[in-house]
Design an enzyme around this catalytic site. Structure first.
Site, PDB file in Angstrom:
ATOM      1  N   GLU A  79       0.851  -1.190   0.000  1.00 40.19           N
ATOM      2  CA  GLU A  79       0.000   0.000   0.000  1.00 40.19           C
ATOM      3  C   GLU A  79       0.881   1.232   0.000  1.00 40.19           C
ATOM      4  O   GLU A  79       0.452   2.313  -0.372  1.00 40.19           O
ATOM      5  CB  GLU A  79      -0.893  -0.021   1.248  1.00 40.19           C
ATOM      6  N   CYS A 111      -4.619  -3.713   1.951  1.00 34.63           N
ATOM      7  CA  CYS A 111      -3.918  -4.759   2.712  1.00 34.63           C
ATOM      8  C   CYS A 111      -4.051  -6.134   2.084  1.00 34.63           C
ATOM      9  O   CYS A 111      -3.599  -7.133   2.651  1.00 34.63           O
ATOM     10  CB  CYS A 111      -4.447  -4.806   4.145  1.00 34.63           C
ATOM     11  N   HIS A 233      -6.248 -11.085   8.647  1.00 34.85           N
ATOM     12  CA  HIS A 233      -5.596  -9.775   8.528  1.00 34.85           C
ATOM     13  C   HIS A 233      -5.708  -9.102   9.893  1.00 34.85           C
ATOM     14  O   HIS A 233      -6.780  -9.078  10.489  1.00 34.85           O
ATOM     15  CB  HIS A 233      -6.281  -8.935   7.452  1.00 34.85           C
TER      16      HIS A 233
END
Ligand code: CAA
Length: 386
Positions: A79, A111, A233
């Site tokens: 990112e 992400c 995540h």
């Protein structure tokens, strides 16, 4: 053919801030960070460490000279790119000395990028079983001083070597994705820091998980009882725990087992902070290196989420002997990082490179790390390998 993760490595910058110190400086109860977000420390990257140097360092830790002659694709998910055009993978390919006849690209979707990279690597190996693909997730998560996301910042990179007959984890062909066109976290080209709709982002993370997991169960017939552990995540550890609890509420027995493993899977994330694309893979590394409960052939469930939003649920099975390819002293290494007080963190993390009228940097700080940005010359980033 079995395809998956043959090696996995990690690199974090050498600076760290204790979130108890940050809480004191921001006049916030430290338990908000420690218990409310389930985070303890955050990694801080100086201006000489970016996604290229961190990615190269993570990969250098696992690659042999032979690997470098066999890799024919380098994928970097990020990112926090250093260039709008040139892929970070090209810089890293050069720094590592990988053989020239390779494809080097960068993938972006907040992400989620490196998870897409892993899928591409798998397809490539299915087509060319003798090749090896280097997948790197490298990010510096910066939200700004005194912002809502500040205690969830972090920096680091995870590198994975994807091959046939892998020695750590075989990836299964059960992937289910979802795309939703939403604005929960994004960064316009003109912005240094992301724009966030914080509460909405946390709701979307969980809703994408529950709806995609329903679809995954319908498609594969698998249930939570099939999994020994789950890696999610981890924007901050509490978010992952809430996600697990959301899909586990109808199966308390599985939830209890998966929650025990979850706490082993966030040991490193709590000390590093959010590393965007790499967070889910840092959680895998943490699970593998800190759990004594896992056995070969155990199945691990994954939930990758990238704001914007794209998510993916997939799974992998541990390979007999996987423990031999890990780094058992990693916690000790993390403890050796230099602790910064809050004013030094603010100075180092938010330092900007000053350019003169020719597009060259004035003077960058000394950096003895294995890979470092030494200068910018005519707008070109110049790196060195120690
Ligand atoms: N003691 C213990 N707990 C406390 C506390 C105290 N003194 N004070 C507050 N808490 C708890 C709160 O109850 C809350 O817990 P619950 O959610 O379980 O109720 C938790 O601490 C956080 O408190 P707030 O919600 O009040 O915190 P906030 O509004 O300041 O910020 C946030 C939370 C919006 C997530 C912010 O950290 C943020 O914007 N983060 C960046 C965005 C993000 O990470 N989103 C996650 C999903 S998007 C994604 O995953 C992509 C990505 O990587 C960014």
């Amino acid at each position: 053919m079995k395809i998956g993760i043959d090696k996995i490595g990690f690199a974090a910058p050498d600076y760290v801030v204790d979130l108890a110190d940050l809480a004191a400086a921001r006049n916030i109860d430290p338990n908000k960070y420690k218990l409310g977000l389930l985070q303890s420390e955050m990694a801080v990257s100086p201006v000489t460490q970016d996604i290229v140097t961190l990615g190269a360092r993570a990969a250098q830790a696992i690659l042999t000279d032979l690997d470098k002659t066999q890799i024919d694709m380098v994928i970097v998910g990020t990112e926090s790119s250093v260039d709008q055009s040139k892929a970070a993978a090209v810089f890293i390919h050069g720094l590592l000395g990988i053989q020239p006849f390779a494809r080097s690209i960068e993938m972006k979707e907040a992400c989620y990028g490196a998870t897409a990279g892993l899928s591409l690597a798998k397809s490539h190996i299915a087509q060319f079983p003798d090749s090896k693909v280097l997948v790197i997730a490298s990010d510096i998560a910066k939200y700004g001083i005194a912002s809502g996301g500040e205690p969830t910042q972090g920096a680091g990179a995870v590198a994975m070597l994807v091959t046939a007959n892998p020695r750590i984890m075989v990836l299964n062909n059960d992937n289910v994705c979802q795309t939703r066109d939403i604005m929960d976290f994004w960064r316009p080209n003109y912005d240094k820091y992301p724009r966030i709709d914080g509460r909405f982002s946390t709701e979307q993370y969980t809703n994408c998980l529950t709806t995609t997991f329903d679809h995954y169960q319908q498609k594969t017939g698998k249930t939570l009882a099939d999994f020994a552990a789950m890696c999610l995540h981890i924007p901050f550890s509490k978010q992952g725990l809430k996600g697990l609890q959301a899909i586990g509420k109808k199966d308390p027995e599985s939830l209890e087992r998966l929650t025990e493993r979850f706490h082993e899977a966030i040991v490193y994330n709590k000390l590093v902070g959010n590393i965007y694309t790499g967070s889910i893979f840092l959680s895998l590394l943490s699970l593998l290196e800190n759990s004594r409960a896992l056995k070969p052939a155990d199945q691990v469930l994954f939930y990758s989420y990238g704001s914007g939003a794209v998510c993916e649920i997939f799974s992998g099975n541990l390979v007999e002997g996987y423990q031999d390819y890990l780094q058992p002293d990693r916690l000790e290494v993390l403890k050796q990082r230099t602790r910064l007080n809050v004013s030094d963190y603010e100075r180092i993390f938010f330092e900007e490179i000053q350019l003169d009228e020719t597009g060259s940097s004035i003077q960058l700080p000394e950096d003895s790390s294995p890979f470092a940005l030494t200068k910018i010359e005519n707008h070109q980033r110049i790196y060195r390998k120690a």
